[in-house]
Design a protein around this motif. Structure first.
Motif, PDB file in Angstrom:
ATOM      1  N   LYS A  34       0.844  -1.191   0.000  1.00  0.00           N
ATOM      2  CA  LYS A  34       0.000   0.000   0.000  1.00  0.00           C
ATOM      3  C   LYS A  34       0.881   1.243   0.000  1.00  0.00           C
ATOM      4  O   LYS A  34       1.845   1.340   0.769  1.00  0.00           O
ATOM      5  CB  LYS A  34      -0.921   0.023   1.236  1.00  0.00           C
ATOM      6  CG  LYS A  34      -1.827   1.236   1.314  1.00  0.00           C
ATOM      7  CD  LYS A  34      -2.899   1.229   0.229  1.00  0.00           C
ATOM      8  CE  LYS A  34      -3.862   2.392   0.375  1.00  0.00           C
ATOM      9  NZ  LYS A  34      -4.907   2.365  -0.656  1.00  0.00           N
ATOM     10  N   SER A  35       0.541   2.200  -0.869  1.00  0.00           N
ATOM     11  CA  SER A  35       1.237   3.488  -0.909  1.00  0.00           C
ATOM     12  C   SER A  35       0.209   4.609  -0.911  1.00  0.00           C
ATOM     13  O   SER A  35      -0.946   4.413  -1.301  1.00  0.00           O
ATOM     14  CB  SER A  35       2.114   3.591  -2.168  1.00  0.00           C
ATOM     15  OG  SER A  35       3.095   2.593  -2.180  1.00  0.00           O
ATOM     16  N   TYR A  36       0.629   5.779  -0.472  1.00  0.00           N
ATOM     17  CA  TYR A  36      -0.222   6.964  -0.486  1.00  0.00           C
ATOM     18  C   TYR A  36       0.483   8.074  -1.251  1.00  0.00           C
ATOM     19  O   TYR A  36       1.715   8.164  -1.249  1.00  0.00           O
ATOM     20  CB  TYR A  36      -0.519   7.439   0.941  1.00  0.00           C
ATOM     21  CG  TYR A  36      -1.298   6.446   1.760  1.00  0.00           C
ATOM     22  CD1 TYR A  36      -2.671   6.313   1.606  1.00  0.00           C
ATOM     23  CD2 TYR A  36      -0.649   5.616   2.684  1.00  0.00           C
ATOM     24  CE1 TYR A  36      -3.379   5.390   2.352  1.00  0.00           C
ATOM     25  CE2 TYR A  36      -1.355   4.693   3.431  1.00  0.00           C
ATOM     26  CZ  TYR A  36      -2.721   4.583   3.264  1.00  0.00           C
ATOM     27  OH  TYR A  36      -3.423   3.664   3.990  1.00  0.00           O
ATOM     28  N   LYS A  37      -0.323   8.900  -1.892  1.00  0.00           N
ATOM     29  CA  LYS A  37       0.239  10.023  -2.637  1.00  0.00           C
ATOM     30  C   LYS A  37       0.204  11.267  -1.765  1.00  0.00           C
ATOM     31  O   LYS A  37      -0.840  11.664  -1.268  1.00  0.00           O
ATOM     32  CB  LYS A  37      -0.544  10.260  -3.932  1.00  0.00           C
ATOM     33  CG  LYS A  37       0.115  11.262  -4.870  1.00  0.00           C
ATOM     34  CD  LYS A  37      -0.591  11.315  -6.210  1.00  0.00           C
ATOM     35  CE  LYS A  37       0.123  12.279  -7.152  1.00  0.00           C
ATOM     36  NZ  LYS A  37      -0.538  12.342  -8.483  1.00  0.00           N
ATOM     37  N   LEU A  38       1.346  11.882  -1.561  1.00  0.00           N
ATOM     38  CA  LEU A  38       1.478  13.104  -0.777  1.00  0.00           C
ATOM     39  C   LEU A  38       2.031  14.180  -1.696  1.00  0.00           C
ATOM     40  O   LEU A  38       3.242  14.256  -1.925  1.00  0.00           O
ATOM     41  CB  LEU A  38       2.397  12.873   0.424  1.00  0.00           C
ATOM     42  CG  LEU A  38       2.514  14.003   1.448  1.00  0.00           C
ATOM     43  CD1 LEU A  38       1.166  14.302   2.091  1.00  0.00           C
ATOM     44  CD2 LEU A  38       3.547  13.646   2.511  1.00  0.00           C
ATOM     45  N   GLY A  39       1.120  14.979  -2.251  1.00  0.00           N
ATOM     46  CA  GLY A  39       1.527  15.936  -3.271  1.00  0.00           C
ATOM     47  C   GLY A  39       1.986  15.184  -4.500  1.00  0.00           C
ATOM     48  O   GLY A  39       1.255  14.377  -5.065  1.00  0.00           O
ATOM     49  N   GLN A  40       3.229  15.421  -4.913  1.00  0.00           N
ATOM     50  CA  GLN A  40       3.788  14.709  -6.057  1.00  0.00           C
ATOM     51  C   GLN A  40       4.613  13.492  -5.644  1.00  0.00           C
ATOM     52  O   GLN A  40       5.230  12.826  -6.478  1.00  0.00           O
ATOM     53  CB  GLN A  40       4.673  15.675  -6.872  1.00  0.00           C
ATOM     54  CG  GLN A  40       3.925  16.872  -7.436  1.00  0.00           C
ATOM     55  CD  GLN A  40       2.813  16.447  -8.388  1.00  0.00           C
ATOM     56  OE1 GLN A  40       3.020  15.616  -9.268  1.00  0.00           O
ATOM     57  NE2 GLN A  40       1.627  17.013  -8.192  1.00  0.00           N
TER      58      GLN A  40
END
Length: 247
Positions: A34-40
């Motif tokens: 699982k990954s999350y997008k934080l801005g770019q």
């Protein structure tokens, strides 16, 4: 025990996948990513995490901030889903369920305890404990009342049924939150830092209470915690770092 699919959704002909699990396993996680997008920026949270919990365990998950503890609890609690991997709760493949079926599984099988208690301030203690039962049509009003009474009796708060949350101490509010988690008769309780907002005396009382409920009801407890008092009394400690189980 394997829960029958129709208990989740009687009217749906599409059957979620049943999985053969280790006899006493209530949770099986395999290769979760699982990954999350934080801005770019893409921030990895879980990097192929695998974990198995047996029924009746009293387990703490520990790790630094950002290690993946909250994501792990959210996966087990059917609140979030991985990009890849598998989640099996009590023999049911969670990722084969639609949103409504996951909600039913969460409501019927899993209780939640939060460090901030998350009690509704305008509802009485009894109403707060009853709240998760109201969305389960299989529990009639008379049974709801019995479950609320029994849960509050179990945590020693039956005398507060008509009180509002702000009339209670922190320890009493956490006891009510535990009662709310137990009212649905869950097989698994997930607790996010359950003693973080309590003083030392109340922390010990809450730990004693949860250990007693674990023994008497054989409810499986899984915590995220930094509390050394709690870590010293669990039956198992799981270390997580960089999105994987270290030990």
């Amino acid at each position: 025990m394997v829960m029958h699919v129709k208990h989740l959704n009687e009217s749906d002909n599409r059957e979620p996948q049943l999985v053969t699990a280790t006899a006493d396993a209530i949770v099986r996680l395999s290769s979760l990513v699982k990954s999350y997008k934080l801005g770019q920026t893409i921030v990895p949270a879980l990097r192929g995490l695998s974990l198995e919990l047996n029924r009746g365990e009293f387990t703490a998950v520990i790790g630094a901030s950002g290690s993946g503890k909250s994501t792990l609890l959210n996966m087990i609690g059917c609140i979030d889903e991985p990009e890849s991997g598998s989640i099996v709760i009590d023999g049911i493949d969670v990722l084969s369920l639609d949103d409504n079926e996951r909600s039913r599984l969460r409501n019927q099988k899993i209780g939640f305890i939060f460090q901030s208690f998350n009690l509704v301030p305008v509802l009485t203690v009894a109403e707060n404990v009853e709240l998760p039962l109201l969305i389960n049509p299989q529990v009639p009003a008379s049974e709801r009342r019995d479950r609320v009474h029994q849960a509050l009796e179990d945590v020693g708060c039956s005398r507060f049924v008509r009180n509002l949350p702000d009339q209670l101490s922190g320890g009493q509010r956490q006891r009510v939150a535990i009662a709310r988690a137990l009212a649905g008769n869950p097989d698994l309780v997930l607790a996010d830092e359950p003693t973080a907002n309590l003083d030392s005396e109340n922390s010990h009382r809450i730990i004693d209470l949860m250990l007693d409920l674990n023994a008497r009801r054989r409810v499986t407890f899984l915590f995220s915690t930094h509390d050394e008092k709690l870590m010293g009394r669990v039956s198992r400690i799981v270390h997580i770092a960089d999105g994987v189980i270290k030990s």
